[in-house]
Design a protein around this motif. Structure first.
Motif, mmCIF file in Angstrom:
data_model
loop_
_atom_site.group_PDB
_atom_site.id
_atom_site.type_symbol
_atom_site.label_atom_id
_atom_site.label_comp_id
_atom_site.label_asym_id
_atom_site.label_seq_id
_atom_site.Cartn_x
_atom_site.Cartn_y
_atom_site.Cartn_z
ATOM 1 N N ASP A 71 22.970 -64.727 103.467
ATOM 2 C CA ASP A 71 21.832 -64.666 103.070
ATOM 3 C C ASP A 71 21.510 -63.414 102.069
ATOM 4 O O ASP A 71 22.338 -62.576 102.447
ATOM 5 C CB ASP A 71 20.749 -64.559 104.221
ATOM 6 N N VAL A 72 20.658 -63.474 101.330
ATOM 7 C CA VAL A 72 20.226 -62.474 100.349
ATOM 8 C C VAL A 72 18.635 -62.306 100.523
ATOM 9 O O VAL A 72 17.993 -63.111 100.583
ATOM 10 C CB VAL A 72 20.594 -62.772 98.731
ATOM 11 N N ASP A 73 18.451 -60.883 100.677
ATOM 12 C CA ASP A 73 17.070 -60.704 100.635
ATOM 13 C C ASP A 73 16.075 -60.496 99.560
ATOM 14 O O ASP A 73 15.176 -61.138 99.320
ATOM 15 C CB ASP A 73 16.919 -59.246 101.603
ATOM 16 N N VAL A 74 17.008 -59.669 98.393
ATOM 17 C CA VAL A 74 16.098 -59.671 97.238
ATOM 18 C C VAL A 74 17.292 -59.988 96.028
ATOM 19 O O VAL A 74 18.299 -59.607 96.138
ATOM 20 C CB VAL A 74 15.943 -57.992 96.971
ATOM 21 N N VAL A 75 16.680 -60.724 94.914
ATOM 22 C CA VAL A 75 17.523 -60.802 93.926
ATOM 23 C C VAL A 75 17.072 -60.074 92.728
ATOM 24 O O VAL A 75 15.979 -60.135 92.335
ATOM 25 C CB VAL A 75 17.607 -62.334 93.446
ATOM 26 N N ASP A 76 17.955 -58.853 92.076
ATOM 27 C CA ASP A 76 17.508 -58.111 91.247
ATOM 28 C C ASP A 76 18.173 -58.669 89.680
ATOM 29 O O ASP A 76 19.443 -58.953 89.802
ATOM 30 C CB ASP A 76 18.259 -56.722 91.615
ATOM 31 N N VAL A 77 17.364 -58.866 88.921
ATOM 32 C CA VAL A 77 17.710 -59.358 87.648
ATOM 33 C C VAL A 77 17.931 -58.728 86.420
ATOM 34 O O VAL A 77 16.938 -58.078 85.807
ATOM 35 C CB VAL A 77 17.036 -60.638 87.485
ATOM 36 N N PHE A 78 19.210 -58.547 86.006
ATOM 37 C CA PHE A 78 19.578 -57.832 84.884
ATOM 38 C C PHE A 78 20.154 -59.041 83.640
ATOM 39 O O PHE A 78 21.338 -58.836 83.450
ATOM 40 C CB PHE A 78 20.715 -57.023 85.026
ATOM 41 N N VAL A 79 19.375 -59.843 83.269
ATOM 42 C CA VAL A 79 19.713 -60.879 82.240
ATOM 43 C C VAL A 79 18.456 -60.692 81.281
ATOM 44 O O VAL A 79 17.363 -60.087 81.563
ATOM 45 C CB VAL A 79 19.979 -62.142 82.645
ATOM 46 N N ASN A 80 18.657 -61.204 80.008
ATOM 47 C CA ASN A 80 17.859 -61.428 79.315
ATOM 48 C C ASN A 80 16.450 -62.248 79.798
ATOM 49 O O ASN A 80 16.604 -63.182 80.446
ATOM 50 C CB ASN A 80 18.302 -61.926 77.761
ATOM 51 N N SER A 81 15.342 -61.936 78.996
ATOM 52 C CA SER A 81 14.141 -62.650 79.454
ATOM 53 C C SER A 81 14.122 -64.026 79.323
ATOM 54 O O SER A 81 13.911 -65.038 80.341
ATOM 55 C CB SER A 81 13.024 -62.134 78.842
ATOM 56 N N ASP A 82 15.067 -64.745 78.333
ATOM 57 C CA ASP A 82 15.010 -66.218 78.005
ATOM 58 C C ASP A 82 16.117 -66.802 79.081
ATOM 59 O O ASP A 82 16.096 -67.982 79.447
ATOM 60 C CB ASP A 82 15.522 -66.533 76.615
ATOM 61 N N LEU A 83 16.688 -65.990 80.026
ATOM 62 C CA LEU A 83 17.580 -66.351 80.903
ATOM 63 C C LEU A 83 17.089 -66.061 82.342
ATOM 64 O O LEU A 83 17.715 -66.813 83.375
ATOM 65 C CB LEU A 83 19.129 -65.762 80.703
ATOM 66 N N ALA A 84 16.123 -65.416 82.520
ATOM 67 C CA ALA A 84 15.684 -64.819 83.762
ATOM 68 C C ALA A 84 14.965 -66.093 84.750
ATOM 69 O O ALA A 84 15.217 -65.895 85.845
ATOM 70 C CB ALA A 84 14.791 -63.816 83.591
ATOM 71 N N GLY A 85 14.433 -66.991 84.077
ATOM 72 C CA GLY A 85 13.458 -67.982 84.855
ATOM 73 C C GLY A 85 14.587 -68.876 85.857
ATOM 74 O O GLY A 85 14.154 -68.919 86.686
ATOM 75 N N PRO A 86 15.934 -69.243 85.041
ATOM 76 C CA PRO A 86 16.552 -70.131 85.740
ATOM 77 C C PRO A 86 17.083 -69.396 86.949
ATOM 78 O O PRO A 86 17.447 -69.588 88.186
ATOM 79 C CB PRO A 86 17.647 -70.284 84.980
ATOM 80 N N VAL A 87 17.246 -67.700 87.009
ATOM 81 C CA VAL A 87 17.626 -67.047 87.808
ATOM 82 C C VAL A 87 16.705 -67.019 89.209
ATOM 83 O O VAL A 87 17.109 -67.028 90.248
ATOM 84 C CB VAL A 87 18.192 -65.635 87.420
#
Length: 135
Positions: A71-87
Motif C-alpha cells: 500500500d501507498v499512502d501518498v503519491v507525489d507527482v514530479f512529471v509534466n502537467s500533461d502527464l500528471a492526470g494519468p498518474v
C-alpha cells in the motif's frame, strides 16, 4: 491555491508515511531527488517510481504505481502537467489516500477527479517546503 493549509497538514501528518514519488531517479540534479531526501528526514518512506525502476535513497524503485506490491499512502507527482492526470488516476486505482502535484504541476481536471474519488489532493506546492513549516 490548490490545497488549503488544513489539507496540507493532514497529508503531511495524518495520512501515513509511505510516499510513492513518481519521477524519482538517481539524477541528483532533479528536484525529486532533493525533495525525497527531505521527506525521508521527516520520517517518510519514499518509494521511487520511474521507468528505470532504480533504487534511490536506499529504497527499491518500481516502473509504475501498479508495480508496487504494498500500500501507498501518498503519491507525489514530479512529471509534466500533461502527464500528471494519468498518474493521479493510477493513484486512485492504487488506493492511495492522497495525491500531491509538485510546484508547476497543474491539471485542474485531474484535481477534480481525484477529489471526487475521495482522495485528498494538493497541487502546485512542494512538501519539502511545507513540512518544515509545520513545526
Amino acid at each position: 491555491m490548490y490545497g488549503d493549509e488544513a489539507t496540507v497538514r493532514k497529508i503531511l501528518t495524518e495520512l501515513g508515511d509511505t510516499w510513492a514519488v513518481v519521477g524519482l531517479s538517481n539524477n541528483r540534479q532533479r528536484a525529486a531527488y532533493g525533495v525525497a531526501e527531505v521527506l525521508q528526514r521527516f520520517g517518510k518512506r519514499v518509494v521511487p517510481v520511474h521507468p528505470k525502476a532504480e533504487t534511490v535513497h536506499g529504497e527499491q524503485g518500481y516502473a509504475s504505481l501498479a508495480d508496487i506490491p504494498f500500500d501507498v499512502d501518498v503519491v507525489d507527482v514530479f512529471v509534466n502537467s500533461d502527464l500528471a492526470g494519468p498518474v493521479a488516476d493510477a493513484a486512485v486505482a492504487k488506493g492511495a489516500e492522497a495525491v500531491w502535484f509538485q510546484l508547476g504541476v497543474i491539471d485542474e481536471a485531474a484535481y477534480a477527479r481525484t477529489r471526487d474519488a475521495g482522495l485528498e489532493m494538493v497541487m502546485d506546492r512542494c512538501p519539502a517546503i511545507e513540512i518544515p513549516r509545520l513545526g
